[in-house]
Structure formats: C-alpha cells, structure tokens
Design an enzyme around this catalytic site. Structure first.
Site, short mmCIF file in Angstrom:
data_model
loop_
_atom_site.label_atom_id
_atom_site.label_comp_id
_atom_site.label_asym_id
_atom_site.label_seq_id
_atom_site.Cartn_x
_atom_site.Cartn_y
_atom_site.Cartn_z
N ASN A 11 0.83 -1.22 0.00
CA ASN A 11 0.00 0.00 0.00
C ASN A 11 0.85 1.25 0.00
OD1 ASN A 11 -2.36 -1.50 0.37
ND2 ASN A 11 -2.38 -1.23 2.59
N GLY A 39 1.50 -1.07 3.77
CA GLY A 39 0.88 -2.36 3.42
C GLY A 39 1.51 -3.42 4.31
N ASN A 43 5.44 -4.08 4.45
CA ASN A 43 6.08 -3.68 5.71
C ASN A 43 6.87 -4.84 6.30
OD1 ASN A 43 4.81 -1.24 5.49
ND2 ASN A 43 3.26 -1.63 7.05
N THR A 213 0.04 -10.41 20.92
CA THR A 213 0.68 -9.15 21.30
C THR A 213 -0.33 -8.25 22.00
OG1 THR A 213 0.15 -8.27 19.10
CG2 THR A 213 2.34 -9.21 19.39
N THR A 241 1.90 2.62 13.98
CA THR A 241 1.68 2.01 12.66
C THR A 241 2.89 1.14 12.28
OG1 THR A 241 0.60 4.08 12.05
CG2 THR A 241 0.94 2.47 10.29
N ASP A 245 3.74 -5.37 12.19
CA ASP A 245 4.48 -5.89 11.02
C ASP A 245 5.95 -6.12 11.37
OD1 ASP A 245 2.14 -5.68 9.53
OD2 ASP A 245 2.56 -3.60 9.02
N SER A 273 10.19 0.44 16.40
CA SER A 273 9.38 0.95 15.30
C SER A 273 8.34 1.97 15.77
CB SER A 273 8.71 -0.19 14.53
OG SER A 273 7.55 -0.61 15.20
O1 RIB Z 1 0.14 -2.58 9.62
C1 RIB Z 1 0.24 -1.27 9.15
C2 RIB Z 1 -0.24 -1.17 7.74
O2 RIB Z 1 -1.62 -1.43 7.70
C3 RIB Z 1 -0.07 0.18 7.13
O3 RIB Z 1 1.19 0.37 6.53
C4 RIB Z 1 -1.21 0.27 6.16
O4 RIB Z 1 -0.82 0.19 4.83
C5 RIB Z 1 -2.15 -0.86 6.54
O5 RIB Z 1 -2.13 -1.82 5.61
#
Ligand code: RIB
Length: 297
Positions: A11, A39, A43, A213, A241, A245, A273
C-alpha cells in the site's frame, strides 16, 4: 543468510498527523501530511530485510505512480520482486491513516492487493520451497492466504499467519499455521470469542500456536505446553503504525534461535518501530535491535 518469503499487501500510506482524531462531520486543521510506503505485506518484507534476511515478496501493485514508487522502494531495500505483479488498469492499494496521541485509525482500499491470487503463490513454488519461513497476513484474498498455508505445510516450511485485519477463519486453516500472531482484538475475532474474554485462559485452552501481542503489556505466547510472557521494551511512543508488522518480520527472521529469543527480539524491534513516525520509515536495523537489547537486557 535467513531466507524469508512474504505473501501480502503493498500500500501507499497517506498519513495525516493531528493533535486529536476528527469527529464525524468536523473539519480539523492537521499538523503534517506525508506519503509513506506501507501495506502489511510490504512492511513485513522491509522489516525482515533491514534485520538482515534475504527476502522475496509475492504481491501486486497497479501500473500507476504509487505502484512505481512502491515497486522501486522494495527493490531499493534489496527485496526480490520477481513475484510482484504490476497490473494495468488497477489502482495500487492505499491506506488513509490518521495519527493522533500515539494512536492510529486506518481505512484501506485494496486495489491491486485484491488481485493477489492462489496461482501467484503456486507460481512461486520454488522460492517458497527454499524459504526458512513464510509470512502471510489478511489484506489479500482469503483464498490466497489458504493457498499459502497449504503450500507451506506441503513443503514443510513454517508459515507465520498474522491475522490482520481480523476475520474469523476455519480452524482447519489455523491448524496449518506454524505460528498465529493476533493482538487481543484479532484473537477475539479469529475465534469468534467476546473481545473481553480472558485471553490467558484462551491461550491455555487452545492448542493453537498463538503468539498474542498486547502493546505496552508485552507478548503472551504458547511454547509447547506452556504459556509464556515477554515484557514490552520501554520507548517513547510516536506512532504505532507498522509495529505489528515489525514484530512478525523479526519473529520470522529470528525463529531459528528458538521461540523465546525470537519473541524477545521481535518485541525489541517492534518497540523501536513505534518510537518513529510511519510504517516502513520507522523500521529498525539489526544493529539498532542489538543496541536496544544491550540497553534493556
Ligand atoms: O500494519 C500497518 C499497515 O496497515 C499500514 O502500513 C497500512 O498500509 C495498513 O495496511
């Protein structure tokens, strides 16, 4: 070098930072706007590459400006993109993200991610067969998630299923995953349980390989017959955010060191992060994770 394959979304994140979240019908002056590569799939691929793994990505972008930027961004991180398709007449996936007070709200539009098909996974058979671990999330069609789990099982390669965004899944699929990594809300959705259920009891009762988590409270995970806890590392929170990931990527990269060590390093990477703005822009290197582990052993 550890070899990781990621099957997932790519994304462009359209991030607005404000002092608080906007209410329905309200217009609010924000502080900052930025476009950042994101995305969940991309990520995790980038986080694994920064932690020293050789990474291949299976996914799709549109043949548009965002798609070009994201494709080149993955390449510049050293990620193998031979299985990332560029689709004509399709928009690249986007995530509109509001960040306020260290929290985020996200609206995703799947675009090309909706075209990542089971055939794409099967066509990457040889790459998957050579992997030490496979990562998959749920911003792509569920049949592709299923195909990844099946192929991983068939090849004997561990698949880490990050069930985000959460949807209920058949138990048969969950049983094919080597690890399942929900947060508490995702765990409730995944198992169709009430969100306020006693998650420790759920972990005790379920034989599923859950690694759950809970942000600042750390991680609870099943290790054989035992449920263990890893405390969170202490950092100043800027933007959460991409923390999940980063956690998933690190878990995959360090799995060979044993589950408790992998979970500890994953918690450290995730903490780093969240101390910076943006998903991929906030992801740490291996050296930064080692340095945090030295400061907070
Ligand atoms: O996990 C974070 C991600 O979730 C963001 O980068 C966004 O793109 C969504 O997909």
């Amino acid at each position: 070098m550890v070899q990781i394959v990621v099957v997932g979304s790519i994304n462009m994140d359209l991030v607005t930072v404000a002092s608080r979240f906007v209410a329905p019908g309200e217009t609010l002056a924000g502080e900052r706007f930025l476009t950042v590569a994101g995305g969940k799939g991309a990520n995790q691929a980038v986080a694994a590459a920064r932690l020293g793994a050789r990474v291949s990505m299976i996914g799709a972008v549109g043949a548009d400006l965002f798609g070009d930027q994201l494709y080149q961004g993955l390449q510049s991180e050293g990620i193998d993109v031979q299985h990332v398709r560029r689709l004509p007449d399709t928009a690249t996936g986007t995530a509109s993200i509001s960040v306020a007070e260290g929290e985020n709200c996200i609206v995703i539009v799947a675009g090309a991610n909706a075209q990542v098909r089971p055939e794409d996974v099967r066509q990457a058979h040889d790459v998957l067969a050579g992997a030490d671990a496979i990562l998959v999330q749920m911003e792509i069609p569920l049949e592709t998630v299923e195909a990844t789990l099946r192929l991983g099982r068939q090849l004997g390669v561990p698949v880490i299923l990050n069930p985000a965004p959460a949807q209920p899944l058949p138990l048969e699929w969950l049983a094919m995953a080597h690890f399942i990594t929900p947060n508490q809300h995702e765990l409730a959705t995944l198992l169709s349980a009430p969100v306020d259920s006693d998650f420790r009891a759920v972990l005790e009762q379920q034989s599923l390989p859950l690694v759950m988590t809970r942000g600042g409270e750390g991680v609870w995970y099943r290790d054989g017959d035992q449920v263990r806890h890893q405390a969170a590392f202490s950092v100043d929170v800027v933007d959460t955010t991409g923390a999940g990931d980063t956690f998933n990527a690190a878990l995959a990269v360090f799995l060979g060191e044993g589950l408790p060590t992998a979970v500890k390093k994953a918690a450290a990477a995730a903490a780093l992060s969240i101390s910076r703005l943006g998903a991929q822009s906030g992801m740490p290197t291996l050296g930064e994770v080692d340095a945090l582990l030295e400061r907070q052993p």
